[in-house]
Design a protein around this motif. Structure first.
Motif, PDB file in Angstrom:
ATOM      1  N   ILE A  85      31.554  -0.523   5.421  1.00  0.00           N
ATOM      2  CA  ILE A  85      30.599  -0.827   4.347  1.00  0.00           C
ATOM      3  C   ILE A  85      29.197  -0.407   4.753  1.00  0.00           C
ATOM      4  O   ILE A  85      28.459   0.222   3.977  1.00  0.00           O
ATOM      5  CB  ILE A  85      30.657  -2.328   4.004  1.00  0.00           C
ATOM      6  CG1 ILE A  85      32.003  -2.669   3.371  1.00  0.00           C
ATOM      7  CG2 ILE A  85      29.521  -2.702   3.056  1.00  0.00           C
ATOM      8  CD1 ILE A  85      32.222  -4.147   3.143  1.00  0.00           C
ATOM      9  N   LEU A  86      28.795  -0.728   5.964  1.00  0.00           N
ATOM     10  CA  LEU A  86      27.455  -0.366   6.440  1.00  0.00           C
ATOM     11  C   LEU A  86      27.222   1.141   6.372  1.00  0.00           C
ATOM     12  O   LEU A  86      26.138   1.603   6.006  1.00  0.00           O
ATOM     13  CB  LEU A  86      27.261  -0.852   7.884  1.00  0.00           C
ATOM     14  CG  LEU A  86      26.935  -2.334   8.079  1.00  0.00           C
ATOM     15  CD1 LEU A  86      27.133  -2.737   9.537  1.00  0.00           C
ATOM     16  CD2 LEU A  86      25.494  -2.613   7.647  1.00  0.00           C
ATOM     17  N   VAL A 124      23.203  -4.729   3.565  1.00  0.00           N
ATOM     18  CA  VAL A 124      24.386  -5.479   3.978  1.00  0.00           C
ATOM     19  C   VAL A 124      23.899  -6.634   4.839  1.00  0.00           C
ATOM     20  O   VAL A 124      23.321  -6.420   5.912  1.00  0.00           O
ATOM     21  CB  VAL A 124      25.373  -4.598   4.766  1.00  0.00           C
ATOM     22  CG1 VAL A 124      26.579  -5.431   5.221  1.00  0.00           C
ATOM     23  CG2 VAL A 124      25.827  -3.412   3.927  1.00  0.00           C
ATOM     24  N   TYR A 180      27.545   2.285   2.136  1.00  0.00           N
ATOM     25  CA  TYR A 180      26.850   1.612   1.037  1.00  0.00           C
ATOM     26  C   TYR A 180      25.347   1.775   1.213  1.00  0.00           C
ATOM     27  O   TYR A 180      24.819   1.586   2.316  1.00  0.00           O
ATOM     28  CB  TYR A 180      27.252   0.133   1.003  1.00  0.00           C
ATOM     29  CG  TYR A 180      26.433  -0.716   0.074  1.00  0.00           C
ATOM     30  CD1 TYR A 180      26.388  -0.449  -1.294  1.00  0.00           C
ATOM     31  CD2 TYR A 180      25.701  -1.800   0.563  1.00  0.00           C
ATOM     32  CE1 TYR A 180      25.630  -1.243  -2.148  1.00  0.00           C
ATOM     33  CE2 TYR A 180      24.956  -2.595  -0.276  1.00  0.00           C
ATOM     34  CZ  TYR A 180      24.923  -2.317  -1.630  1.00  0.00           C
ATOM     35  OH  TYR A 180      24.174  -3.093  -2.464  1.00  0.00           O
ATOM     36  N   ILE A 206      33.532  -4.116   8.143  1.00  0.00           N
ATOM     37  CA  ILE A 206      32.083  -4.281   7.980  1.00  0.00           C
ATOM     38  C   ILE A 206      31.353  -2.974   8.282  1.00  0.00           C
ATOM     39  O   ILE A 206      30.437  -2.568   7.560  1.00  0.00           O
ATOM     40  CB  ILE A 206      31.556  -5.418   8.885  1.00  0.00           C
ATOM     41  CG1 ILE A 206      32.167  -6.768   8.464  1.00  0.00           C
ATOM     42  CG2 ILE A 206      30.032  -5.486   8.828  1.00  0.00           C
ATOM     43  CD1 ILE A 206      31.790  -7.924   9.367  1.00  0.00           C
ATOM     44  N   ILE A 231      25.093  -6.867  -0.392  1.00  0.00           N
ATOM     45  CA  ILE A 231      26.428  -7.419  -0.168  1.00  0.00           C
ATOM     46  C   ILE A 231      26.300  -8.471   0.933  1.00  0.00           C
ATOM     47  O   ILE A 231      25.800  -8.181   2.029  1.00  0.00           O
ATOM     48  CB  ILE A 231      27.430  -6.336   0.256  1.00  0.00           C
ATOM     49  CG1 ILE A 231      27.568  -5.274  -0.846  1.00  0.00           C
ATOM     50  CG2 ILE A 231      28.792  -6.952   0.571  1.00  0.00           C
ATOM     51  CD1 ILE A 231      28.449  -4.098  -0.452  1.00  0.00           C
ATOM     52  N   TYR A 277      22.180   1.085  11.993  1.00  0.00           N
ATOM     53  CA  TYR A 277      22.266   0.897  10.541  1.00  0.00           C
ATOM     54  C   TYR A 277      20.940   0.356  10.001  1.00  0.00           C
ATOM     55  O   TYR A 277      20.595  -0.805  10.232  1.00  0.00           O
ATOM     56  CB  TYR A 277      23.395  -0.063  10.186  1.00  0.00           C
ATOM     57  CG  TYR A 277      24.756   0.376  10.669  1.00  0.00           C
ATOM     58  CD1 TYR A 277      25.433   1.439  10.061  1.00  0.00           C
ATOM     59  CD2 TYR A 277      25.374  -0.267  11.740  1.00  0.00           C
ATOM     60  CE1 TYR A 277      26.684   1.846  10.503  1.00  0.00           C
ATOM     61  CE2 TYR A 277      26.624   0.127  12.184  1.00  0.00           C
ATOM     62  CZ  TYR A 277      27.274   1.185  11.570  1.00  0.00           C
ATOM     63  OH  TYR A 277      28.511   1.586  12.004  1.00  0.00           O
ATOM     64  N   ASN A 296      20.219  -0.357   7.023  1.00  0.00           N
ATOM     65  CA  ASN A 296      20.421  -1.270   5.889  1.00  0.00           C
ATOM     66  C   ASN A 296      21.012  -2.611   6.313  1.00  0.00           C
ATOM     67  O   ASN A 296      21.445  -3.401   5.478  1.00  0.00           O
ATOM     68  CB  ASN A 296      21.321  -0.623   4.836  1.00  0.00           C
ATOM     69  CG  ASN A 296      22.692  -0.227   5.377  1.00  0.00           C
ATOM     70  OD1 ASN A 296      22.850   0.004   6.565  1.00  0.00           O
ATOM     71  ND2 ASN A 296      23.672  -0.135   4.482  1.00  0.00           N
ATOM     72  N   LEU A 297      21.025  -2.873   7.611  1.00  0.00           N
ATOM     73  CA  LEU A 297      21.649  -4.084   8.153  1.00  0.00           C
ATOM     74  C   LEU A 297      20.641  -5.221   8.294  1.00  0.00           C
ATOM     75  O   LEU A 297      19.550  -5.037   8.833  1.00  0.00           O
ATOM     76  CB  LEU A 297      22.273  -3.767   9.519  1.00  0.00           C
ATOM     77  CG  LEU A 297      22.829  -4.929  10.343  1.00  0.00           C
ATOM     78  CD1 LEU A 297      23.942  -5.653   9.603  1.00  0.00           C
ATOM     79  CD2 LEU A 297      23.315  -4.413  11.700  1.00  0.00           C
ATOM     80  N   ILE A 329      24.802  -9.796   7.030  1.00  0.00           N
ATOM     81  CA  ILE A 329      25.871 -10.452   7.781  1.00  0.00           C
ATOM     82  C   ILE A 329      25.346 -11.804   8.255  1.00  0.00           C
ATOM     83  O   ILE A 329      24.430 -11.878   9.078  1.00  0.00           O
ATOM     84  CB  ILE A 329      26.331  -9.605   8.980  1.00  0.00           C
ATOM     85  CG1 ILE A 329      26.739  -8.212   8.515  1.00  0.00           C
ATOM     86  CG2 ILE A 329      27.489 -10.291   9.698  1.00  0.00           C
ATOM     87  CD1 ILE A 329      27.119  -7.281   9.641  1.00  0.00           C
ATOM     88  N   ILE A 339      28.051 -10.885   3.607  1.00  0.00           N
ATOM     89  CA  ILE A 339      29.276 -11.074   4.381  1.00  0.00           C
ATOM     90  C   ILE A 339      29.036 -12.186   5.393  1.00  0.00           C
ATOM     91  O   ILE A 339      28.183 -12.056   6.267  1.00  0.00           O
ATOM     92  CB  ILE A 339      29.685  -9.782   5.115  1.00  0.00           C
ATOM     93  CG1 ILE A 339      29.861  -8.625   4.126  1.00  0.00           C
ATOM     94  CG2 ILE A 339      30.961 -10.004   5.926  1.00  0.00           C
ATOM     95  CD1 ILE A 339      30.082  -7.277   4.794  1.00  0.00           C
TER      96      ILE A 339
END
Length: 353
Positions: A168-169, A176, A172, A165, A147, A198, A200-201, A178, A149
């Motif tokens: 979602i983090l 992600v 999901y 945000i 995703i 996170y 997955n960030l 950003i 953003i």
């Protein structure tokens, strides 16, 4: 629970990256006879006859000091566009997986997806340019890998609600991303400090905006060490040239100057907004946390053409979804902003609307 192995492409898991001469020897020496370079030098009488550091450690170490994040969590790319492309090549199986974008937004997410044959699921922002959380949740399926953003968002200029945000983090299980290209101008703080929270960030930033180095093409990605290792595995061996590394490192010594330019840009942004609100054909100016503003008018094409004739170039965004009637205007120097306002007033006086 996010697990990188669940979204990493099989061929990337098994990929043996190219091993360059500078990867195999990282120390100092007086004679280099390992990389088939021209030992006599270059016509520029500089050290450009030698290959650059493939992992740009001097630049990363300086960035680590500025950003407050370990150098091992930083990737440098040929603009942030290279990082975007690597995300598709590493994590999205062509013809199978999909990503979510949130238009109106930066166009390279869709371009890179199309190049890599990856489906783009567009979930438009709400009319206030914030996330449509229910629609995003509905768009996600088992093949949704990323995703994107953009915050502050391009072309709208606003920051995306931080709580959305974070929701979602936390919920999901894909990446992600950003995109914080304009974060230096924002009242919202960067997500870099959340990297430890996170896994997955991925955060994208650039030296092209506040740092004024657009011509050098140096973009940054910040992520877990595990994700950065994948970036380094996939990237070309020498993706940032020696000249760009040297000049970027030189620029990164001048934080105070950059901070002064940021303050002046933000002050000029507010002055320009105040002046534009006095012009009758300006219908709306959207809130901005960036070095540009989105301006809704009654005649965007006529105004754009008028400005072009006077040698002033803005961006016509009137055909972009949710930006109908809008021009995107970068904040210039004080003198440039005065000339812009005078040009707009002359359009008004000429009664062309």
């Amino acid at each position: 629970m996010f697990n990188i192995d669940n979204i990493l492409r099989k061929n990337i898991k098994e990929l043996v990256p190219y091993s360059s001469a500078r990867d195999e020897f990282k120390g100092e020496a007086s004679i280099f006879l390992d990389a088939n370079e021209n030992s006599y030098g270059s016509p520029l009488n500089r050290n450009y006859n030698r290959y650059p550091d493939p992992l740009q450690w001097k630049v990363k170490n300086r960035l680590a000091e500025i950003k407050g994040v370990p150098a091992k969590n930083i990737f440098l790319g040929n603009g942030s566009d290279e990082a975007i492309d690597i995300l598709f090549r590493a994590f999205c199986n062509p013809g199978v997986d999909n990503v979510i974008t949130l238009p109106p937004t930066y166009g390279m997410y869709e371009v890179s997806a199309n190049i890599n044959d990856v489906e783009v699921r567009k979930v438009p922002l709400r009319t206030d340019y914030q996330l449509n959380m229910e629609a995003i949740a509905e768009a996600i399926d088992e093949h949704t890998r990323i995703i994107f953003i953009c915050s502050p968002n391009n072309p709208t200029g606003n920051s995306i609600d931080r709580q959305d945000i974070e929701t979602i983090l936390a919920n999901y299980n894909g990446l992600v991303v950003i995109d914080e290209a304009y974060i230096n101008y924002s009242r919202q703080k960067t997500f870099i400090q959340e990297l430890t929270e996170y896994s997955n960030l991925v955060i994208l930033q650039t030296l092209s905006k506040a740092w004024g180095l657009a011509g050098l093409r140096v973009g940054m990605a910040f992520a877990s060490e595990e994700i950065i290792e994948i970036f380094n595995k996939v990237k070309p061996p020498y993706n940032i040239n020696e000249a760009s590394q040297e000049l970027a490192l030189e620029a990164l010594q001048n934080v105070d100057q950059i901070n002064n330019w940021i303050k002046e840009t933000v002050a000029e942004r507010e002055k320009l907004i105040a002046e534009l609100t006095q012009i009758p054909f300006v219908l709306k100016i959207y809130p901005s946390d960036a070095n540009f503003i989105l301006v809704k008018t009654g005649n965007p094409k006529g105004i754009y053409s008028h400005l072009v004739n006077l040698g002033i170039i803005v961006r016509d965004r009137s055909k972009v979804e949710l930006c109908e009637g809008c021009l995107r205007i970068t904040i210039g120097t004080p003198q440039e902003n005065i000339e812009l306002l005078n040009a707009l007033k002359s359009f008004q006086e000429s009664d062309k609307i």
